[in-house]
Design an enzyme around this catalytic site. Sequence first.
Site, PDB file in Angstrom:
ATOM      1  N   ASP A  59     -11.077 -33.523  26.133  1.00 14.57           N
ATOM      2  CA  ASP A  59      -9.756 -34.067  25.738  1.00 14.57           C
ATOM      3  C   ASP A  59      -8.842 -33.109  24.966  1.00 14.57           C
ATOM      4  OD1 ASP A  59     -11.460 -36.136  26.334  1.00 14.57           O
ATOM      5  OD2 ASP A  59     -11.130 -37.214  24.467  1.00 14.57           O
TER       6      ASP A  59
ATOM      7  N   ARG B  12     -13.183 -44.923  17.755  1.00 18.29           N
ATOM      8  CA  ARG B  12     -12.839 -43.493  17.829  1.00 18.29           C
ATOM      9  C   ARG B  12     -11.412 -43.210  18.279  1.00 18.29           C
ATOM     10  NH1 ARG B  12     -16.782 -44.550  21.653  1.00 18.29           N
ATOM     11  NH2 ARG B  12     -16.092 -44.504  23.825  1.00 18.29           N
TER      12      ARG B  12
ATOM     13  N   TRP C 105     -14.975 -38.132  33.312  1.00 20.18           N
ATOM     14  CA  TRP C 105     -16.415 -38.086  33.021  1.00 20.18           C
ATOM     15  C   TRP C 105     -17.286 -38.214  34.258  1.00 20.18           C
ATOM     16  CZ3 TRP C 105     -17.579 -35.672  28.993  1.00 20.18           C
ATOM     17  CH2 TRP C 105     -16.714 -35.688  27.900  1.00 20.18           C
TER      18      TRP C 105
HETATM   19  C1  FRU Z   1     -12.727 -39.269  25.859  1.00 13.67           C
HETATM   20  C2  FRU Z   1     -13.843 -39.170  24.847  1.00 13.67           C
HETATM   21  C3  FRU Z   1     -13.367 -39.672  23.506  1.00 13.67           C
HETATM   22  C4  FRU Z   1     -14.249 -38.957  22.538  1.00 13.67           C
HETATM   23  C5  FRU Z   1     -14.423 -37.613  23.201  1.00 13.67           C
HETATM   24  C6  FRU Z   1     -15.767 -36.987  22.971  1.00 13.67           C
HETATM   25  O1  FRU Z   1     -12.837 -38.391  26.914  1.00 13.67           O
HETATM   26  O2  FRU Z   1     -14.972 -39.886  25.297  1.00 13.67           O
HETATM   27  O3  FRU Z   1     -13.402 -41.081  23.367  1.00 13.67           O
HETATM   28  O4  FRU Z   1     -13.657 -38.853  21.293  1.00 13.67           O
HETATM   29  O5  FRU Z   1     -14.230 -37.824  24.597  1.00 13.67           O
HETATM   30  O6  FRU Z   1     -15.798 -35.658  23.422  1.00 13.67           O
END
Ligand code: FRU
Length: 490
Positions: free
Chosen positions: A41, A166, A304
């Site tokens: 991200d 988060r 992902w």
């Molecule tokens: C989104 C995510 C976020 C998290 C990060 C971890 O792609 O899953 O929610 O903060 O990546 O790398």
Amino acid sequence: MNRIPEPLQRVREYERERAIRLNADERPLFHLTPLVGWMNDPNGFCFYQGQYHLFYQYHPFSRRWGPMHWGHAVSSDLLHWTYLPCALAPDTEADAGGCFSGSAVEMPDGRLMLCYTGVQPASTFRRETQAQCIAVGDGTDFEKSLLNPVVRHAHLPQGYNEFDFRDPHIWLEKDGTYRMVVANLHEERKGAIVLLESRDGLDWRFTGEIDASCGEYGRMWECPDFFELDGSQVLLVSPQEMHAREEFHAGFGTVAILGVFDEKDCRFERKYIQPVDHGLNYYASQTVAAPDGRRIMIGWMDNWETCKEAPRRHPWYGQMSVPRELFIRGNRLCQRPVREIESLWQDSVIHERVSVRESVSLEGVQGRLMDMTVELYPEGSSCRRFTLHVARDANHYVQIRCDLARGELVFDRSHGGSRRDIAHTRHVPAEVQDGKLTLRLLMDKESVELFVNDGERVITSLIPTPPEADQITFAADAAITLSVKAHHLK
Ligand code: FRU
């Protein structure tokens, strides 16, 4: 600034050693890649002290996801990036399991505040937990607050959890109040976006819930952003585990919700909902307010599911999308590549109103580094199907098919060189408007970003096609008039 903590010093030394061995030719021309290792991200996208700063989820030690750090780069035009040393490493009790996604805001005293998710690792009796942390610095070095985590699950009413909590997005209001939106998995409403506020960035108070998936548009929502644009309030989220419905594809998606925000009651009224990007590789977008008033968005050019199977051909893995200017037309959030891209144009080739039928190439229109706009004029033609092939050679091609009768476009990279049985196609509505259909393609070696009808819909995709496959051809089932403007990129 106190001493740089040792774990971060070690990362910075590792970066210095490794980075010099990486060849710039092996990177895309204008899409940001990690200095070394892995990127996901975008984080902390901001304009600070005369430059754009972009941080990113970063695992410097391998090309796979691992304990999360924050990588860091700066740019004055959003296209040429200079790397700065790693900004955050997981080196305190509050973030020992990783420094997950977050945002940045300039403080009234001129320092930069980073707000991120600190992950506390699982132990024998506890699952991994997540809470929000602060680090303050000068734009290069950041000191973590001793009060971290400053926002815990205990700040929220009952029903919210501490395991999926988060991606804080922080901003400063005119009256000096800090606000943040952050994602949580609520026991009933699932992916929920909560709002908190604070006078100093350290002491936070829950003020309400903005919106929630209620299981309808995915389960957990990640990476919220919340801003006003052209008279609408916009909530951006990245849902996990979506069901395919309407224009939304299954899996990891990006969603924009347009609505009205009543600050007093902290009520957000949802009016319109749409995918942000229809592509095979786009997730976790984040925006910045540019000094000239533009709202600019960038996203991770992957997701992902797709990243698991993607080949690791370079010493790094992961790249950002092109930064895009956002605007609202009708009831839709639309996007165009930042206008700065024009500074990369060279050797522009224009073909005005040519008639095309059997598969042809057009003089000067060839390459994998290009900003190309194709306008189709179907009026007076019996053409029902128009096909554009890019990244083509004897064995490969990436295909964009327009079914003019149905008003549908198919992006298809099945023959782009992949050896994996993963999704390779996307279907989107693409109607002829005022007598024409416009396709703008940005190609940067291993990616295609396709903007349909001046940014009404966008399809972002990586293509694993060998770089030598650089032909572009146009074909139609009956003669059709089109114009092509092809700008090679330097
Ligand atoms: C989104 C995510 C976020 C998290 C990060 C971890 O792609 O899953 O929610 O903060 O990546 O790398």
